[in-house]
Design an enzyme around this catalytic site. Sequence first.
Site, PDB file in Angstrom:
ATOM      1  N   SER A   1       1.848  -9.643  -0.721  1.00 31.95           N
ATOM      2  CA  SER A   1       1.283  -8.214  -0.643  1.00 31.95           C
ATOM      3  C   SER A   1       1.823  -7.721   0.633  1.00 31.95           C
ATOM      4  O   SER A   1       1.853  -6.384   0.669  1.00 31.95           O
ATOM      5  CB  SER A   1      -0.036  -8.132  -1.298  1.00 31.95           C
TER       6      SER A   1
ATOM      7  N   LYS B   1       0.899  -1.257   0.116  1.00 31.14           N
ATOM      8  CA  LYS B   1       0.146  -0.045  -0.060  1.00 31.14           C
ATOM      9  C   LYS B   1       0.927   1.294  -0.009  1.00 31.14           C
ATOM     10  O   LYS B   1       0.533   2.360  -0.512  1.00 31.14           O
ATOM     11  CB  LYS B   1      -0.888   0.030   1.219  1.00 31.14           C
TER      12      LYS B   1
ATOM     13  N   GLU C   1     -10.307   5.466   3.728  1.00 28.50           N
ATOM     14  CA  GLU C   1     -10.875   4.072   4.528  1.00 28.50           C
ATOM     15  C   GLU C   1      -9.701   3.185   4.622  1.00 28.50           C
ATOM     16  O   GLU C   1      -8.758   3.199   3.755  1.00 28.50           O
ATOM     17  CB  GLU C   1     -12.075   3.387   3.706  1.00 28.50           C
TER      18      GLU C   1
HETATM   19  C1  LIG Z   1      -1.553  -7.128   2.645  1.00 25.86           C
HETATM   20  C2  LIG Z   1      -2.767  -6.877   1.853  1.00 25.86           C
HETATM   21  N1  LIG Z   1      -2.787  -7.341   0.715  1.00 25.86           N
HETATM   22  C3  LIG Z   1      -4.084  -7.335  -0.002  1.00 25.86           C
HETATM   23  C4  LIG Z   1      -4.836  -6.232   0.362  1.00 25.86           C
HETATM   24  C5  LIG Z   1      -5.934  -6.072  -0.782  1.00 25.86           C
HETATM   25  O1  LIG Z   1      -6.252  -4.980  -1.405  1.00 25.86           O
HETATM   26  P1  LIG Z   1      -5.790  -4.939  -2.855  1.00 25.86           P
HETATM   27  O2  LIG Z   1      -6.653  -5.799  -3.617  1.00 25.86           O
HETATM   28  O3  LIG Z   1      -6.111  -3.602  -3.323  1.00 25.86           O
HETATM   29  O4  LIG Z   1      -4.411  -5.175  -3.010  1.00 25.86           O
HETATM   30  C6  LIG Z   1      -4.831  -5.796   1.410  1.00 25.86           C
HETATM   31  C7  LIG Z   1      -5.751  -4.627   1.738  1.00 25.86           C
HETATM   32  O5  LIG Z   1      -5.860  -4.183   2.888  1.00 25.86           O
HETATM   33  C8  LIG Z   1      -3.649  -5.845   2.240  1.00 25.86           C
HETATM   34  O6  LIG Z   1      -3.424  -5.015   3.333  1.00 25.86           O
END
Ligand SMILES: Cc1ncc(COP(=O)(O)O)c(C=O)c1O
Length: 400
Positions: A384, A95, A117
């Site tokens: 992620s 993020k 949010e």
């Molecule tokens: C570690 C992590 N991965 C994935 C996501 C999902 O978001 P996005 O689909 O936008 O990557 C989040 C959302 O808070 C997250 O904290």
Amino acid sequence: MSKFDFAPMPDAKGYFGEFGGQLIPPELKAIMDEIDLAYEEIRQQPAFQQELATLFNDYVGRPSPLYHAKRLSAKLGGAQIYLKREDLNHTGAHKINHCLGEALLAKYMGKTKVIAETGAGQHGVALATACALVGIPCEIHMGQVDIEKEHPNVSKMKILGCKLVPVTQGTATLKDAVDSAFVEYLKDPVNYLYAIGSVVGPHPFPKMVRDFQSIIGQEAREQFQAKTGKLPDYITACVGGGSNAIGLFTAFLADQSVKIVGVEPAGMGLDTDKHSATLTLGKPGEIHGMKCYVLADDTGQPMAVHSIASGLDYPGVGPQHSYLKELGRVQYETATDEECLTAFMTLSQVEGIIPALESSHAVAWAMRTAPQLSPEQSILINVSGRGDKDTDYVISKLGL
Ligand SMILES: Cc1ncc(COP(=O)(O)O)c(C=O)c1O
């Protein structure tokens, strides 16, 4: 061409095929157009590109490593597993990539407050961090259910100096937090910036957030080729709104040999009403100023959705994902809460890497798929985020 130049999607009105757009009142459309104009201006400036590149390197710690998970690959007995380590970024997830971009844009536009949010708290922490760095007040709206579940991130947001607004309406989770943040934003959209936390919302946000996140795939593609001399057979990422997934996918979209898989939360099962598999079971509809796949009831109202991962329980999804599904370029699969927990524990105990519950969905899909492939084949997973925020919850859930 710089590394911040991207594919010619969406069109000038923000459409990816039939998805996206600006389904908002005209006053707000004018403000979104201003944001788009400012973004197009700033992203072409060498000084901005340099500032963002320096922050990515020296502040976030980019490039994030690409790691060959040899023990997990051997345990699964099939494809080689590679991990793109976004969990090692400053603040613990992908993020921060778009939050730095959005905070710099807010400064450039002279905005006086940045609002957003958060679900898992990762976007909230990343935005509070970026706002502290840039020196702009920040206000984060978060569902009460998520506040209780994601306590470490709540503490971090407070320490970083942002105003945290608990949301108790509805199911007190991510969609309600978006609604609440939007109400605050509408009080003064000229001076405030709503820094959306994924590739969702009205144009230009799906484009802008994708552009900032595309660094993930650009690095991963180069790193994979440098390590193996070829491209991966599969790449995969979890899909909530879809920002980490599109961040990985963008650099590979033109590589027809690479199969691309997004993994949605099947929660307690696709045959229950406790899931958040928007692209798998939803239909084209409208939510939060865009056209995209939506999980809605018979009256068109977004459904109350569920995932063990707070960052994935959203009844909409990015318009570009909706389009890529229709094009058939990306395949969208699912993983249940149970599979996610197993993947969380397996990656932790076999590789010593504790993934976020969100990321564990992609790991779960890879664990299911790798044994069906040969050791010459490969799966690149976007980790992620890190699972520090989830440890207390997992311990109590598994009774450890
Ligand atoms: C570690 C992590 N991965 C994935 C996501 C999902 O978001 P996005 O689909 O936008 O990557 C989040 C959302 O808070 C997250 O904290």
